[in-house]
Design a protein around this motif. Structure first.
Motif, PDB file in Angstrom:
ATOM      1  N   SER A  98      26.854   6.919  62.834  1.00 17.84           N
ATOM      2  CA  SER A  98      25.569   6.679  63.563  1.00 17.84           C
ATOM      3  C   SER A  98      25.984   6.909  65.016  1.00 17.84           C
ATOM      4  CB  SER A  98      24.819   5.470  63.639  1.00 17.84           C
ATOM      5  OG  SER A  98      25.770   4.458  64.045  1.00 17.84           O
ATOM      6  N   PRO A  99      25.356   7.369  66.024  1.00 14.17           N
ATOM      7  CA  PRO A  99      25.681   7.559  67.330  1.00 14.17           C
ATOM      8  C   PRO A  99      26.234   6.225  68.117  1.00 14.17           C
ATOM      9  CG  PRO A  99      23.555   8.771  67.133  1.00 14.17           C
ATOM     10  CD  PRO A  99      23.900   7.879  65.783  1.00 14.17           C
ATOM     11  N   THR A 100      25.772   5.100  67.521  1.00 13.35           N
ATOM     12  CA  THR A 100      26.246   3.855  68.045  1.00 13.35           C
ATOM     13  C   THR A 100      27.392   3.136  67.435  1.00 13.35           C
ATOM     14  OG1 THR A 100      24.728   2.717  66.263  1.00 13.35           O
ATOM     15  CG2 THR A 100      23.483   3.375  68.540  1.00 13.35           C
ATOM     16  N   PHE A 101      28.192   3.970  66.542  1.00 10.78           N
ATOM     17  CA  PHE A 101      29.156   3.654  65.936  1.00 10.78           C
ATOM     18  C   PHE A 101      30.503   3.388  66.732  1.00 10.78           C
ATOM     19  CE2 PHE A 101      33.383   4.484  63.488  1.00 10.78           C
ATOM     20  CZ  PHE A 101      33.319   3.390  62.526  1.00 10.78           C
ATOM     21  N   ARG A 102      30.826   2.038  66.903  1.00 10.27           N
ATOM     22  CA  ARG A 102      32.207   1.684  67.721  1.00 10.27           C
ATOM     23  C   ARG A 102      33.200   1.433  66.991  1.00 10.27           C
ATOM     24  NH1 ARG A 102      29.180   4.074  70.265  1.00 10.27           N
ATOM     25  NH2 ARG A 102      28.124   3.642  72.181  1.00 10.27           N
ATOM     26  N   GLY A 103      33.314   1.482  65.535  1.00  5.31           N
ATOM     27  CA  GLY A 103      34.548   1.189  64.772  1.00  5.31           C
ATOM     28  C   GLY A 103      34.200   0.039  63.937  1.00  5.31           C
ATOM     29  N   PHE A 104      35.451  -0.190  63.048  1.00  2.00           N
ATOM     30  CA  PHE A 104      35.457  -1.454  62.213  1.00  2.00           C
ATOM     31  C   PHE A 104      36.696  -2.177  62.667  1.00  2.00           C
ATOM     32  CE2 PHE A 104      33.068   1.181  58.994  1.00  2.00           C
ATOM     33  CZ  PHE A 104      31.641   0.529  59.127  1.00  2.00           C
ATOM     34  N   ASN A 105      36.504  -2.914  63.403  1.00  2.00           N
ATOM     35  CA  ASN A 105      37.681  -3.667  64.260  1.00  2.00           C
ATOM     36  C   ASN A 105      38.453  -4.437  63.187  1.00  2.00           C
ATOM     37  OD1 ASN A 105      37.517  -2.646  66.834  1.00  2.00           O
ATOM     38  ND2 ASN A 105      35.891  -4.124  67.174  1.00  2.00           N
ATOM     39  N   CYS A 106      37.848  -4.756  61.793  1.00  2.00           N
ATOM     40  CA  CYS A 106      38.545  -5.949  60.928  1.00  2.00           C
ATOM     41  C   CYS A 106      38.815  -5.027  59.754  1.00  2.00           C
ATOM     42  CB  CYS A 106      37.443  -6.976  60.508  1.00  2.00           C
ATOM     43  SG  CYS A 106      37.136  -7.996  61.984  1.00  2.00           S
ATOM     44  N   LEU A 107      38.480  -3.705  59.476  1.00  2.00           N
ATOM     45  CA  LEU A 107      38.691  -2.982  58.269  1.00  2.00           C
ATOM     46  C   LEU A 107      40.182  -2.719  58.103  1.00  2.00           C
ATOM     47  CD1 LEU A 107      36.729  -1.869  56.106  1.00  2.00           C
ATOM     48  CD2 LEU A 107      36.996   0.342  57.090  1.00  2.00           C
ATOM     49  N   ALA A 108      40.684  -3.178  56.787  1.00  2.00           N
ATOM     50  CA  ALA A 108      42.089  -3.210  56.564  1.00  2.00           C
ATOM     51  C   ALA A 108      42.089  -2.019  55.214  1.00  2.00           C
ATOM     52  CB  ALA A 108      42.663  -4.360  56.087  1.00  2.00           C
ATOM     53  N   SER A 109      40.997  -2.154  54.551  1.00  2.00           N
ATOM     54  CA  SER A 109      41.343  -1.197  53.302  1.00  2.00           C
ATOM     55  C   SER A 109      39.880  -0.210  53.362  1.00  2.00           C
ATOM     56  CB  SER A 109      41.429  -1.966  52.104  1.00  2.00           C
ATOM     57  OG  SER A 109      41.495  -1.112  51.002  1.00  2.00           O
ATOM     58  N   LEU A 110      40.267   0.886  53.044  1.00  2.00           N
ATOM     59  CA  LEU A 110      39.022   2.098  53.059  1.00  2.00           C
ATOM     60  C   LEU A 110      39.334   3.051  51.936  1.00  2.00           C
ATOM     61  CD1 LEU A 110      36.429   3.510  54.186  1.00  2.00           C
ATOM     62  CD2 LEU A 110      38.272   4.719  55.771  1.00  2.00           C
ATOM     63  N   HIS A 111      38.442   2.837  50.963  1.00  2.00           N
ATOM     64  CA  HIS A 111      38.728   3.851  49.820  1.00  2.00           C
ATOM     65  C   HIS A 111      37.458   5.022  49.415  1.00  2.00           C
ATOM     66  CE1 HIS A 111      41.713   0.988  47.781  1.00  2.00           C
ATOM     67  NE2 HIS A 111      42.098   1.524  49.029  1.00  2.00           N
ATOM     68  N   LEU A 112      37.479   6.002  49.580  1.00  2.00           N
ATOM     69  CA  LEU A 112      36.463   6.910  49.519  1.00  2.00           C
ATOM     70  C   LEU A 112      36.745   7.900  48.030  1.00  2.00           C
ATOM     71  CD1 LEU A 112      36.006   8.283  53.236  1.00  2.00           C
ATOM     72  CD2 LEU A 112      34.800   6.233  52.210  1.00  2.00           C
ATOM     73  N   THR A 113      35.827   7.900  47.164  1.00  2.00           N
ATOM     74  CA  THR A 113      35.834   8.650  46.197  1.00  2.00           C
ATOM     75  C   THR A 113      34.670   9.559  45.694  1.00  2.00           C
ATOM     76  OG1 THR A 113      37.259   7.094  44.854  1.00  2.00           O
ATOM     77  CG2 THR A 113      36.254   8.563  43.557  1.00  2.00           C
ATOM     78  N   HIS A 114      34.658  10.848  45.705  1.00  2.00           N
ATOM     79  CA  HIS A 114      33.573  11.847  45.664  1.00  2.00           C
ATOM     80  C   HIS A 114      32.591  11.711  46.687  1.00  2.00           C
ATOM     81  CE1 HIS A 114      34.496  13.794  41.763  1.00  2.00           C
ATOM     82  NE2 HIS A 114      34.703  12.567  41.275  1.00  2.00           N
ATOM     83  N   VAL A 115      33.045  11.460  47.742  1.00  2.00           N
ATOM     84  CA  VAL A 115      32.302  11.375  49.161  1.00  2.00           C
ATOM     85  C   VAL A 115      32.098  12.578  49.794  1.00  2.00           C
ATOM     86  CG1 VAL A 115      32.233  10.106  51.271  1.00  2.00           C
ATOM     87  CG2 VAL A 115      32.618   8.761  49.275  1.00  2.00           C
TER      88      VAL A 115
END
Length: 414
Positions: A153-170
């Protein structure tokens, strides 16, 4: 005499204690506590974590749409009765979710302060577009998505706490993926499996430590990820045009990983790394690399073998080498190259364990085995697994010169 009274001590425990107890149970068992008494009728719906897997559904249910309806019964009860935060939700059962239901549920979770959202494999002909509210969820620390469309979204400012990101068939564009990863300042683990539509993978992540990629890209750039310690790349590179190749990909992509400890590469990616001239060793030594795992290497390909030796020569502290061999034929250029390496006097002074799986018994493979045995003075174990037929004979292996007096050789066959 002292009277004995039945005191319900468990029901009167503080909710955080009860939550800890119930969360440790499978959700189906936690829900069964509703039959204990009136007090317990809806306690399970107030949990801080919900893991919906196959144990939550009747074993006889095989229809994926019906399975989702059963899941919605659980979700409906939670939405009606839940108070307090929901820190974790995991969907890990094969079903056919209704996109509208799933969108409303994610909206509910974001309002509950979700920290870990995990959507694993489900059945959907059409990918599910993530609601924009998810990207205004600052407390997320773990995000695993399957079969989704990701657009920020245009308002996205980031995930300041995100330590793990897994994307599958995305489905996600190169630009969106770069922005998403680049705006997770504490991200440590990134997994990208079967990603749709991106052409260029550029990683800007100063805290990233673990990276796994199994997908198609035209190019990759890892130079802005200085803390990477574990990298697993099974990349299927879309062939580049000659005018796109400006420098040796091995130097450009792997040469910047000076802190890498474990490196796993597949044959498709080795082809990409071999574009342009492969140096004898990288400009910057991989001093921290202790484990190298190469999948489906082709000993008939001089370029695959050049990449292998460039990596070996650049890793003075390598302790473990694992190689699986792809279908190979004899190759005179590779044999000449390997014999030339024997004359250079390179030694692997830290190499202790070598595993070579799936050899075909070709001359280049045998020359490589001889080379490793003759140039590894502290080698403790070499395991050789032949793909077909008889295993390598003991008499053949006994005749090979060994730099290590204590090496044990195990010869097997598939």
């Amino acid at each position: 005499m002292e009277k004995h009274t039945d005191v319900d001590r468990i029901s009167n425990l503080p909710w955080d204690v009860l939550d800890t107890i119930l969360v440790s149970m499978p959700l189906k068992e936690a829900a069964r506590t509703s039959i204990l008494s009136r007090k317990w009728r809806s306690k399970w719906t107030g949990l801080s974590q919900f893991i919906i897997n196959d144990t939550c559904l009747p074993s006889y249910l095989s229809d994926k749409v019906v399975r989702w309806k059963e899941i919605m019964k659980i979700i409906h009860q939670v939405r009606l009765n839940h108070s307090g935060p929901i820190e974790k939700f995991k969907l890990a059962t094969y079903c056919h979710p209704n996109h509208s239901d799933l969108e409303q549920w994610i909206q509910f979770l974001t309002e509950k302060g979700i920290k870990e959202l995990i959507l694993q494999e489900f059945d959907s002909v059409k990918r599910f577009k993530l609601p924009s509210c998810l990207f205004s969820c600052p407390q997320l620390s773990c995000l695993e998505l399957y079969g989704c469309i990701v657009s920020l979204s245009p308002t996205f400012r980031g995930f300041n706490c995100l330590a793990s990101l897994h994307l599958t068939h995305v489905s996600i564009s190169s630009y969106t993926l770069e922005v998403l990863v680049g705006n997770c300042p504490v991200l440590e683990s990134l997994m990208l499996l079967h990603i749709h539509h991106p052409s260029f993978l550029k990683i800007n992540s100063l805290k990233l430590k673990h990276l796994k990629i199994d997908s198609k890209f035209e190019d990759i750039c890892l130079e802005n990820a200085p803390l990477l310690s574990s990298v697993d790349i099974r990349l299927r590179i879309i062939p580049q045009r000659p005018d796109q190749v400006k420098a040796c990909n091995l130097v450009r992509v792997i040469g910047c990983l000076h802190g890498i400890g474990k490196l796993i590469l597949c044959s498709h990616f080795l082809e990409f790394l071999a574009y342009n001239d492969v140096p004898e060793r990288l400009p910057i030594m991989l001093d921290h690399l202790f484990a190298l795992d190469l999948r489906e290497i082709r000993f008939e390909s001089i370029m695959d073998v050049r990449v292998l030796f460039s990596l070996l020569s650049s890793a003075p502290n390598l302790e473990e080498l694992i190689i699986s061999v792809g279908p190979s034929n004899d190759s005179n250029p590779v044999v000449h190259f390997l014999k030339a390496q024997c004359l250079l006097g390179s030694y692997f002074y830290k190499l202790k364990v070598v595993k070579i799986r799936g050899i075909w018994g070709t001359t280049p493979e045998l020359e490589f085995i001889r080379f490793i045995l003759a140039h590894s003075p502290v080698l403790e174990m070499m395991t050789i697994v032949k793909y077909r037929g008889e295993r390598l004979s003991e008499s053949l292996l006994q005749r090979v010169e060994r730099a290590s007096e204590h090496v044990k050789i195990i010869s097997l066959t598939l």
